[in-house]
Design an enzyme around this catalytic site. Sequence first.
Site, PDB file in Angstrom:
ATOM      1  N   TYR A 146       0.932  -1.049   0.477  1.00  0.00           N
ATOM      2  CA  TYR A 146      -0.053   0.115  -0.005  1.00  0.00           C
ATOM      3  C   TYR A 146       1.133   1.247   0.121  1.00  0.00           C
ATOM      4  O   TYR A 146       0.641   2.349  -0.504  1.00  0.00           O
ATOM      5  CB  TYR A 146      -1.149  -0.434   1.043  1.00  0.00           C
ATOM      6  CG  TYR A 146      -1.382   1.192   1.416  1.00  0.00           C
ATOM      7  CD1 TYR A 146      -2.810   1.768   0.613  1.00  0.00           C
ATOM      8  CD2 TYR A 146      -1.825   1.944   2.485  1.00  0.00           C
ATOM      9  CE1 TYR A 146      -3.433   3.179   0.378  1.00  0.00           C
ATOM     10  CE2 TYR A 146      -2.335   3.304   2.599  1.00  0.00           C
ATOM     11  CZ  TYR A 146      -2.798   4.261   1.870  1.00  0.00           C
ATOM     12  OH  TYR A 146      -3.852   4.830   1.779  1.00  0.00           O
ATOM     13  N   ARG A 153       1.059   6.968  -6.849  1.00  0.00           N
ATOM     14  CA  ARG A 153       0.286   7.411  -6.833  1.00  0.00           C
ATOM     15  C   ARG A 153       0.789   9.434  -6.681  1.00  0.00           C
ATOM     16  O   ARG A 153      -0.134  10.070  -7.437  1.00  0.00           O
ATOM     17  CB  ARG A 153      -0.746   7.300  -6.228  1.00  0.00           C
ATOM     18  CG  ARG A 153      -2.372   7.720  -6.352  1.00  0.00           C
ATOM     19  CD  ARG A 153      -3.790   6.975  -5.029  1.00  0.00           C
ATOM     20  NE  ARG A 153      -3.410   7.214  -3.781  1.00  0.00           N
ATOM     21  CZ  ARG A 153      -3.997   6.871  -2.774  1.00  0.00           C
ATOM     22  NH1 ARG A 153      -5.227   6.490  -3.037  1.00  0.00           N
ATOM     23  NH2 ARG A 153      -3.762   6.923  -2.033  1.00  0.00           N
ATOM     24  N   TYR A 206      -0.903  13.049   6.726  1.00  0.00           N
ATOM     25  CA  TYR A 206      -0.601  11.424   7.857  1.00  0.00           C
ATOM     26  C   TYR A 206       0.949  11.881   7.804  1.00  0.00           C
ATOM     27  O   TYR A 206       1.889  12.298   6.958  1.00  0.00           O
ATOM     28  CB  TYR A 206      -0.775  10.252   7.419  1.00  0.00           C
ATOM     29  CG  TYR A 206      -1.874   9.829   7.483  1.00  0.00           C
ATOM     30  CD1 TYR A 206      -3.085  10.533   8.002  1.00  0.00           C
ATOM     31  CD2 TYR A 206      -2.478   8.836   7.005  1.00  0.00           C
ATOM     32  CE1 TYR A 206      -4.273  10.346   8.067  1.00  0.00           C
ATOM     33  CE2 TYR A 206      -3.781   8.115   7.425  1.00  0.00           C
ATOM     34  CZ  TYR A 206      -5.198   8.765   7.235  1.00  0.00           C
ATOM     35  OH  TYR A 206      -6.252   8.412   7.458  1.00  0.00           O
ATOM     36  N   ARG A 219     -11.235  13.582   2.053  1.00  0.00           N
ATOM     37  CA  ARG A 219     -12.284  12.522   2.705  1.00  0.00           C
ATOM     38  C   ARG A 219     -13.561  12.228   2.011  1.00  0.00           C
ATOM     39  O   ARG A 219     -14.230  11.628   2.344  1.00  0.00           O
ATOM     40  CB  ARG A 219     -12.592  13.249   4.231  1.00  0.00           C
ATOM     41  CG  ARG A 219     -11.271  12.743   5.769  1.00  0.00           C
ATOM     42  CD  ARG A 219     -10.594  11.777   5.380  1.00  0.00           C
ATOM     43  NE  ARG A 219      -9.915  11.880   5.958  1.00  0.00           N
ATOM     44  CZ  ARG A 219      -9.193  10.796   6.430  1.00  0.00           C
ATOM     45  NH1 ARG A 219      -8.774   9.628   6.245  1.00  0.00           N
ATOM     46  NH2 ARG A 219      -7.904  10.306   7.080  1.00  0.00           N
ATOM     47  N   GLU A 330     -14.025  -1.186   6.725  1.00  0.00           N
ATOM     48  CA  GLU A 330     -13.889   0.637   6.231  1.00  0.00           C
ATOM     49  C   GLU A 330     -15.331   0.759   5.598  1.00  0.00           C
ATOM     50  O   GLU A 330     -15.613  -0.421   4.893  1.00  0.00           O
ATOM     51  CB  GLU A 330     -13.196   0.615   5.051  1.00  0.00           C
ATOM     52  CG  GLU A 330     -12.602   1.657   4.526  1.00  0.00           C
ATOM     53  CD  GLU A 330     -11.197   1.890   3.949  1.00  0.00           C
ATOM     54  OE1 GLU A 330     -10.197   2.133   4.612  1.00  0.00           O
ATOM     55  OE2 GLU A 330     -11.306   2.130   2.688  1.00  0.00           O
TER      56      GLU A 330
HETATM   57  C1  3EB Z   1      -8.165   6.325   6.063  1.00  0.00           C
HETATM   58  O1  3EB Z   1      -8.446   6.653   6.454  1.00  0.00           O
HETATM   59  C2  3EB Z   1      -8.090   4.712   5.503  1.00  0.00           C
HETATM   60  O2  3EB Z   1      -5.163   5.599  -0.179  1.00  0.00           O
HETATM   61  O3  3EB Z   1      -7.395   5.850  -1.026  1.00  0.00           O
HETATM   62  C3  3EB Z   1      -9.448   5.139   2.898  1.00  0.00           C
HETATM   63  C4  3EB Z   1      -9.692   6.219   1.280  1.00  0.00           C
HETATM   64  C5  3EB Z   1      -7.605   4.654   3.285  1.00  0.00           C
HETATM   65  C6  3EB Z   1      -8.764   6.132   0.671  1.00  0.00           C
HETATM   66  C7  3EB Z   1      -6.069   5.359  -0.067  1.00  0.00           C
HETATM   67  C8  3EB Z   1      -7.787   4.894   2.363  1.00  0.00           C
HETATM   68  C9  3EB Z   1      -7.071   6.018   0.804  1.00  0.00           C
HETATM   69  O4  3EB Z   1      -6.569   6.288   5.830  1.00  0.00           O
HETATM   70  C10 3EB Z   1      -7.216   3.825   4.759  1.00  0.00           C
END
Ligand code: 3EB
Length: 343
Positions: A146, A153, A206, A219, A330
């Site tokens: 990932y 990406r 992050y 989000r 999720e």
């Molecule tokens: C998170 O909140 C959970 O890498 O495109 C959620 C939505 C998550 C999209 C992405 C990853 C992605 O981090 C993981």
Amino acid sequence: MRVQDENPSHLRVERLSLPDSLALATDGKAPFAALGYGTPHGVAWMPTVNARVLSSQGAMADVWHVTGANIRSGTTGIARWRTDGHWLLGAIDLDEATEKQGLAELAHRAYRDLFKTLDQAGTPHLQRIWNYLPQINGDGGGLERYRQFNLGRQEAFLEAGRAAFEGAPAACALGIHQGALSIRFLAGQQAPLPVENPRQVSAYRYPETYGPRSPTFSRAALSDIGDGNIALFISGTASIVGHETVHHGNVLEQTRETLRNLQAVITAANERGTAKFSLAELDCVVYVRHPAQTEAVRGVIESALGADAPMARHAVYLEADICRSDLLVEIEAHTVAAGRLQA
Ligand code: 3EB
């Protein structure tokens, strides 16, 4: 200022059983496009999420309709697409077994062709992306797969001059057990309005402990889909508060926390215009890491919303790995409400 109905082609989505969605193709005429959930069945207008369906209703599909009359389909590099010139639904499936590149390079290549598709079709703005990676938590040569995906990406976004931080599209990224690296994407002519979750650090911010390059998604996103309607696309949402996973090992609490996060995103979206969305109305996909926990997850959703709520009745449950190995569930979703976006 945004005019209420400046879209010459209106977009509409309906969630149907797989047989009902396939029956929409009559007299050689198919709907604009669909995203199927379950085993792929080779229907060109319906790219599929190749994951085991855990819901009792069986395979489902989200069917997208447009009012644009002139639908064209084609391929750009490794991307397949359908467009009416106003909206575009595309799909990329890359079989890693026949490729000689690592996942970072494959993700980079996939997104390069994705952006090329959007530029050439005249639908430059991503509304929503769905990413599916085989072995998402597996080791990709010293870095989790990932995290490798995130490298390629983000690189492709930056190279294409696209917003990789504020203004990134809504997305999800899940682990599938079989098949190709799969990306599905919806694009249009207007940039959607990004929405963040005040309970969570933006994913593009992050800290580096989650990988050398941050994930590239907002989000949620709000799109004017025409005819006086606004679509809310909610990215994959999990049991994360701040930037940390909470409720390790407890699928019931993780599901409850996920619902709180979904509600927080909806509340934030409702402040961005006159369209009012509600949790109970979402069309969601629930990704469950351990199929044996499906009934536990369903129990939490049904007791929170009522078993008769559209969200509970329409939910599609799929077996998938989540991008952090400590996440058990999720949920991603879309929903439509009448209204306008703030200017
Ligand atoms: C998170 O909140 C959970 O890498 O495109 C959620 C939505 C998550 C999209 C992405 C990853 C992605 O981090 C993981």
